[in-house]
Design a protein around this motif. Structure first.
Motif, short mmCIF file in Angstrom:
data_model
loop_
_atom_site.label_atom_id
_atom_site.label_comp_id
_atom_site.label_asym_id
_atom_site.label_seq_id
_atom_site.Cartn_x
_atom_site.Cartn_y
_atom_site.Cartn_z
N ASP A 63 0.86 -1.18 0.00
CA ASP A 63 0.00 0.00 0.00
C ASP A 63 0.90 1.24 0.00
O ASP A 63 1.15 1.84 1.04
N ALA A 64 1.40 1.57 -1.18
CA ALA A 64 2.33 2.70 -1.28
C ALA A 64 2.11 3.43 -2.59
O ALA A 64 1.40 2.94 -3.48
N GLU A 65 2.71 4.59 -2.68
CA GLU A 65 2.60 5.42 -3.87
C GLU A 65 3.21 4.68 -5.07
O GLU A 65 4.42 4.35 -5.07
N PRO A 66 2.42 4.35 -6.14
CA PRO A 66 2.93 3.55 -7.26
C PRO A 66 4.21 4.08 -7.88
O PRO A 66 5.13 3.32 -8.16
N CYS A 67 4.26 5.41 -8.09
CA CYS A 67 5.47 5.97 -8.74
C CYS A 67 6.71 5.73 -7.90
O CYS A 67 7.78 5.38 -8.42
N GLU A 68 6.53 5.92 -6.60
CA GLU A 68 7.67 5.73 -5.69
C GLU A 68 8.13 4.27 -5.70
O GLU A 68 9.32 3.98 -5.80
N VAL A 69 7.14 3.35 -5.61
CA VAL A 69 7.48 1.92 -5.62
C VAL A 69 8.17 1.56 -6.93
O VAL A 69 9.19 0.86 -6.94
#
Lengths: 100, 351
Positions: A63-69
């Motif tokens: 559950d994290a920011e897609p771009c960051e992941v």
């Protein structure tokens, strides 16, 4: 980063034990262990999945920011390619390269 | 996202978690040499099929096996041996091969290199054919083994010489060391020739004499030692040998042992999975409960700190896995006369 198929290098020995991936680079005599996310990436590499398949799977899992992941995973994959632990191809791998 | 480790960290983790990280696999007992000291009693029976090895490697992956040693007999006697190597490498299991090398060709050496086989250990008994071929009882075997060393080295494979020492080969140790150096390979000696695995003691007559041992046990390459006794830990948390915590051995017929020298069978992989045998067999669970303070003959023994007792040899040669190993006791007595203490003392394995 180009969306290529990923395989574990034949110069690598590895095992996932208790959800931790241990990778031995036979050509460098280096042994590394991966954290939880890295181990999941390593588990998914089987010569038949593209980089984007793996990144999409990790984004779904966390559950994290897609771009960051995406940036973190791409950087990690590039690092493993640089170490020779991962190989890339524009077509799915076969034979001893296809396993995961 | 990654952390650099040493192999011993992996081994320590395996002991703690009871994971068979390293497994020795005898793929056949057939051999093209006829060595005078061989511990195998029967060289004729056929082993598991190629397909059964495919199944075995899947089971080893499930159990957490990282390293395998493929040996025989002579493993290259199997026509499907390279297929077995490929099966292991496809699963990214690290492979070391024990062989006499006589069947290795340029093409095989190239393929072993392309599969990143970790090491190949070649049995060598002397620095020339007169000594070596006398042990193998096959004329020309020394030349073929040395050709294999050159082919493997040429293809970038790490090669080691394995040399079990016998009374008749001991005089040639310096020349053997020089040969290893000239070939740029490491050399591993074994000071004890074991009984045959059916209990036949005939091979033990080949062992080094006491006088030879007195000379050779001062050689660091043969017996890593110190002149100071290491502090004696509490024996209640020490095990007689850690192999049953982190490794195993499988014979060509699928029988699983803690080690090829400890003939206590936990089960057969053709009848149940390797993981099931490893975790649940009564024999293995029983072995894991053994502690050094349960070894009656060791309690109060004045040689305790100088002894490298092997439970497998105690069972095979003296009939009691918990009893004294006469072979280890003989060497411990010589260490005492020399004032040395072994650095690698299995009796102190802590878990």
């Amino acid at each position: 980063m180009e969306d290529l198929y990923l395989a574990k290098g034949i110069n690598v020995s590895s095992r996932i034990i208790n959800n931790v991936a241990y990778i031995y680079l036979e050509d460098r005599n280096d042994l590394i262990s991966l954290n939880e996310t890295g181990s999941e990436v390593w588990r998914l590499v089987n010569g038949k999945r593209r980089t984007s398949d793996i990144v999409d799977h990790i984004i779904k899992c966390y559950d994290a920011e897609p771009c960051e992941v995406r940036d973190i995973i791409y950087s990690f994959i590039l690092d493993l390619i640089g170490k020779g632990a991962l190989k890339t191809s524009s077509v799915p791998f076969e034979g001893v390269m296809a396993y995961g | 996202m990654d952390n650099v480790l040493e192999v011993r960290d992996l081994t320590r983790m395996a002991i703690k978690e009871v994971i068979p990280i390293s497994v020795l696999i005898e793929v056949c007992h057939t051999c093209n040499e006829n060595c005078i000291h061989c511990y195998l009693a029967d060289h004729t029976r056929r082993g598991m099929t190629t397909g059964q090895y495919e199944m075995l490697f899947d089971q080893l992956v499930d159990a957490g096996t990282f390293f395998v040693i493929l040996t025989g007999g002579e493993p290259f006697m199997r026509r499907d041996f390279m297929e077995i190597v490929r099966m292991a490498r496809r699963r990214r299991i690290s492979v070391t091969i024990f062989t006499n090398g006589t069947l290795i060709t340029e093409q095989l050496a190239r393929e072993l290199a392309s599969l990143w086989v970790q090491e190949v250990h070649i049995s060598v008994y002397g620095a020339d054919a007169s000594i070596h071929d006398g042990i193998t009882r096959v004329p020309g075997s020394f030349k073929k083994s040395m050709t294999a060393v050159d082919l493997l080295k040429k293809n970038g494979i790490t090669v080691r010489f394995k040399s079990p020492l016998m009374s008749r080969t001991a005089d040639g140790i310096s020349e053997l060391k020089a040969l290893a150096e000239s070939k740029d390979v490491d050399l591993q000696f074994t000071a004890v020739i074991t009984a045959m695995n059916d209990g036949n003691m005939a091979t033990t007559n080949l062992r080094l004499t006491d006088a030879q041992l007195k000379d050779l046990l001062l050689d660091e390459k043969i017996d890593s030692h110190t002149s100071q006794a290491i502090e004696r830990p509490s024996t209640c948390d020490c095990v007689p040998c850690d192999t049953v915590y982190n490794g195993g051995a499988i014979d060509p017929f699928g029988n699983v042992f803690p080690c090829n020298q400890l003939q206590v069978c936990g089960g057969n992989v053709l009848e149940q999975s390797f993981g099931d045998i490893w975790s649940n067999s009564f024999a293995f669970r029983n072995l894991r409960e053994m502690r050094v303070d349960g070894l009656d003959d060791c309690d109060g023994c004045s040689l305790f700190l100088q002894c490298t007792r092997c439970p497998g040899l105690a069972l095979l040669e003296d009939g009691d896995i918990r009893g004294c190993s006469s072979a280890a006791k003989r060497i411990a007595k010589i260490r005492r006369s020399l004032g040395t203490y072994p650095l690698q003392n299995h009796i102190f394995s802590k878990i």
